[in-house]
Design a protein around this motif. Structure first.
Motif, PDB file in Angstrom:
ATOM      1  N   LEU A 126      10.975  -5.831  13.125  1.00 45.85           N
ATOM      2  CA  LEU A 126      11.413  -4.570  12.846  1.00 45.85           C
ATOM      3  C   LEU A 126      11.766  -4.232  11.304  1.00 45.85           C
ATOM      4  O   LEU A 126      11.815  -5.143  10.517  1.00 45.85           O
ATOM      5  N   HIS A 127      11.045  -3.117  10.970  1.00 49.14           N
ATOM      6  CA  HIS A 127      11.094  -2.925   9.547  1.00 49.14           C
ATOM      7  C   HIS A 127      11.365  -1.260   9.448  1.00 49.14           C
ATOM      8  O   HIS A 127      10.710  -0.310  10.259  1.00 49.14           O
ATOM      9  N   MET A 128      11.922  -0.837   8.373  1.00 50.21           N
ATOM     10  CA  MET A 128      12.164   0.577   7.814  1.00 50.21           C
ATOM     11  C   MET A 128      11.420   0.846   6.311  1.00 50.21           C
ATOM     12  O   MET A 128      11.588   0.256   5.675  1.00 50.21           O
ATOM     13  N   HIS A 129      10.433   1.783   6.481  1.00 54.67           N
ATOM     14  CA  HIS A 129      10.023   2.297   5.332  1.00 54.67           C
ATOM     15  C   HIS A 129      10.927   3.315   4.633  1.00 54.67           C
ATOM     16  O   HIS A 129      11.344   4.409   5.284  1.00 54.67           O
ATOM     17  N   VAL A 130      11.206   3.376   3.408  1.00 55.45           N
ATOM     18  CA  VAL A 130      11.781   4.159   2.550  1.00 55.45           C
ATOM     19  C   VAL A 130      10.780   4.774   1.727  1.00 55.45           C
ATOM     20  O   VAL A 130      10.225   3.954   0.753  1.00 55.45           O
ATOM     21  N   ILE A 131      10.698   5.954   1.886  1.00 58.32           N
ATOM     22  CA  ILE A 131       9.490   6.794   0.881  1.00 58.32           C
ATOM     23  C   ILE A 131      10.068   7.945   0.236  1.00 58.32           C
ATOM     24  O   ILE A 131      10.739   8.702   0.755  1.00 58.32           O
ATOM     25  N   GLY A 132       9.904   8.015  -1.028  1.00 55.15           N
ATOM     26  CA  GLY A 132      10.529   8.902  -1.779  1.00 55.15           C
ATOM     27  C   GLY A 132       9.334   9.485  -2.798  1.00 55.15           C
ATOM     28  O   GLY A 132       8.702   8.630  -3.225  1.00 55.15           O
ATOM     29  N   GLY A 133       9.790  10.408  -3.434  1.00 53.59           N
ATOM     30  CA  GLY A 133       8.913  11.122  -4.539  1.00 53.59           C
ATOM     31  C   GLY A 133       8.666  12.571  -3.833  1.00 53.59           C
ATOM     32  O   GLY A 133       9.040  12.898  -2.992  1.00 53.59           O
ATOM     33  N   PRO A 134       7.884  13.181  -5.002  1.00 53.27           N
ATOM     34  CA  PRO A 134       7.558  14.549  -4.626  1.00 53.27           C
ATOM     35  C   PRO A 134       6.531  14.687  -3.289  1.00 53.27           C
ATOM     36  O   PRO A 134       5.535  14.204  -3.462  1.00 53.27           O
ATOM     37  N   ARG A 135       7.074  15.137  -2.380  1.00 54.55           N
ATOM     38  CA  ARG A 135       6.386  15.343  -0.859  1.00 54.55           C
ATOM     39  C   ARG A 135       5.284  14.003  -0.611  1.00 54.55           C
ATOM     40  O   ARG A 135       4.441  14.671  -0.268  1.00 54.55           O
ATOM     41  N   PRO A 136       5.996  12.895  -0.385  1.00 49.96           N
ATOM     42  CA  PRO A 136       4.978  11.818  -0.069  1.00 49.96           C
ATOM     43  C   PRO A 136       4.486  11.951   1.299  1.00 49.96           C
ATOM     44  O   PRO A 136       3.197  11.415   1.359  1.00 49.96           O
ATOM     45  N   TRP A 137       4.884  12.583   2.057  1.00 46.62           N
ATOM     46  CA  TRP A 137       4.596  12.653   3.609  1.00 46.62           C
ATOM     47  C   TRP A 137       3.152  13.460   3.646  1.00 46.62           C
ATOM     48  O   TRP A 137       2.545  13.648   4.644  1.00 46.62           O
ATOM     49  N   LEU A 138       3.045  14.319   2.677  1.00 43.54           N
ATOM     50  CA  LEU A 138       1.867  15.156   2.681  1.00 43.54           C
ATOM     51  C   LEU A 138       0.687  14.246   2.997  1.00 43.54           C
ATOM     52  O   LEU A 138      -0.434  14.958   3.289  1.00 43.54           O
ATOM     53  N   LYS A 139       0.528  13.115   3.021  1.00 44.21           N
ATOM     54  CA  LYS A 139      -0.490  11.917   2.724  1.00 44.21           C
ATOM     55  C   LYS A 139      -1.100  11.865   4.425  1.00 44.21           C
ATOM     56  O   LYS A 139      -2.188  11.481   4.643  1.00 44.21           O
ATOM     57  N   GLY A 140       0.130  12.096   5.255  1.00 48.76           N
ATOM     58  CA  GLY A 140      -0.281  11.940   6.638  1.00 48.76           C
ATOM     59  C   GLY A 140       0.731  11.011   7.341  1.00 48.76           C
ATOM     60  O   GLY A 140       1.903  10.719   6.758  1.00 48.76           O
ATOM     61  N   HIS A 167       1.043  -1.097   0.168  1.00 52.95           N
ATOM     62  CA  HIS A 167      -0.034  -0.103   0.031  1.00 52.95           C
ATOM     63  C   HIS A 167       0.960   1.171  -0.043  1.00 52.95           C
ATOM     64  O   HIS A 167       1.119   2.078   1.062  1.00 52.95           O
ATOM     65  N   PRO A 168       1.578   1.601  -1.032  1.00 54.58           N
ATOM     66  CA  PRO A 168       2.451   2.730  -1.070  1.00 54.58           C
ATOM     67  C   PRO A 168       1.898   3.826  -1.151  1.00 54.58           C
ATOM     68  O   PRO A 168       0.834   4.428  -1.276  1.00 54.58           O
ATOM     69  N   TRP A 169       2.609   4.769  -0.107  1.00 53.24           N
ATOM     70  CA  TRP A 169       2.149   6.140  -0.058  1.00 53.24           C
ATOM     71  C   TRP A 169       2.738   7.348  -0.924  1.00 53.24           C
ATOM     72  O   TRP A 169       2.571   8.272  -1.088  1.00 53.24           O
ATOM     73  N   ALA A 170       3.746   6.596  -1.632  1.00 56.52           N
ATOM     74  CA  ALA A 170       4.400   7.519  -2.736  1.00 56.52           C
ATOM     75  C   ALA A 170       4.881   6.841  -3.908  1.00 56.52           C
ATOM     76  O   ALA A 170       4.821   5.424  -3.753  1.00 56.52           O
ATOM     77  N   PRO A 171       5.461   7.512  -4.923  1.00 55.03           N
ATOM     78  CA  PRO A 171       6.119   6.919  -5.865  1.00 55.03           C
ATOM     79  C   PRO A 171       7.119   5.666  -5.718  1.00 55.03           C
ATOM     80  O   PRO A 171       7.145   4.640  -6.337  1.00 55.03           O
ATOM     81  N   VAL A 172       7.804   5.929  -4.800  1.00 55.77           N
ATOM     82  CA  VAL A 172       8.888   4.976  -4.226  1.00 55.77           C
ATOM     83  C   VAL A 172       8.332   4.793  -2.686  1.00 55.77           C
ATOM     84  O   VAL A 172       8.212   5.644  -1.940  1.00 55.77           O
ATOM     85  N   HIS A 173       8.026   3.483  -2.431  1.00 58.96           N
ATOM     86  CA  HIS A 173       7.946   3.152  -1.115  1.00 58.96           C
ATOM     87  C   HIS A 173       8.164   1.645  -0.798  1.00 58.96           C
ATOM     88  O   HIS A 173       7.538   0.676  -1.410  1.00 58.96           O
ATOM     89  N   PHE A 174       9.394   1.162  -0.173  1.00 57.91           N
ATOM     90  CA  PHE A 174       9.501  -0.169   0.088  1.00 57.91           C
ATOM     91  C   PHE A 174      10.083  -0.069   1.421  1.00 57.91           C
ATOM     92  O   PHE A 174      10.493   0.711   2.251  1.00 57.91           O
TER      93      PHE A 174
END
Length: 118
Positions: A104-118, A34-41
């Motif tokens: 334990l896991h780390m989300h790596v999230i990238g792209g144009p301002r992906p954190w604006l979703k919450g 359920h990606p939040w951004a163009p890059v989310h792994f």
């Protein structure tokens, strides 16, 4: 060590399919379903550690390798280079910290301002 009831342990073992980003002897990375951004792994240790709350000094090398690997994988997955581009690394811990899977896991999230979703 792994937990036979853990979703991420099952993904690491190949019992549940995933879209793999990277793997080595200690680390497994795969795309979020359920990606939040163009890059989310997600980056997970093969060793079952329930959360950051259970990390001990013996895990320092593993966590350091995960953090050192994240920039390379982020670029390979499509994040734009620093400083104009970038990415976020998030490790939710415990129920109040938003952790849903207790491995334990780390989300790596990238792209144009992906954190604006919450």
């Amino acid at each position: 060590m792994h937990d036979p009831n853990c979703l991420f342990c099952k993904i690491i073992a190949g019992q549940i399919p995933s879209k793999k980003v990277y793997e080595d002897e200690e680390i497994f990375a795969f795309h979020d379903i359920h990606p939040w951004a163009p890059v989310h792994f997600l980056m997970v240790p093969r060793l079952h550690i329930p959360s950051m709350a259970q990390v001990t000094p013996e895990h320092a090398g593993l966590l350091g390798r995960m953090l050192a690997l994240a920039p390379r994988l982020a670029l390979e997955q499509g994040c734009n280079p620093y400083p104009e581009g970038g990415f976020r690394i998030v490790a939710n811990t415990g129920l109040e910290g938003g952790q849903e899977i207790h491995h334990l896991h780390m989300h790596v999230i990238g792209g144009p301002r992906p954190w604006l979703k919450g």
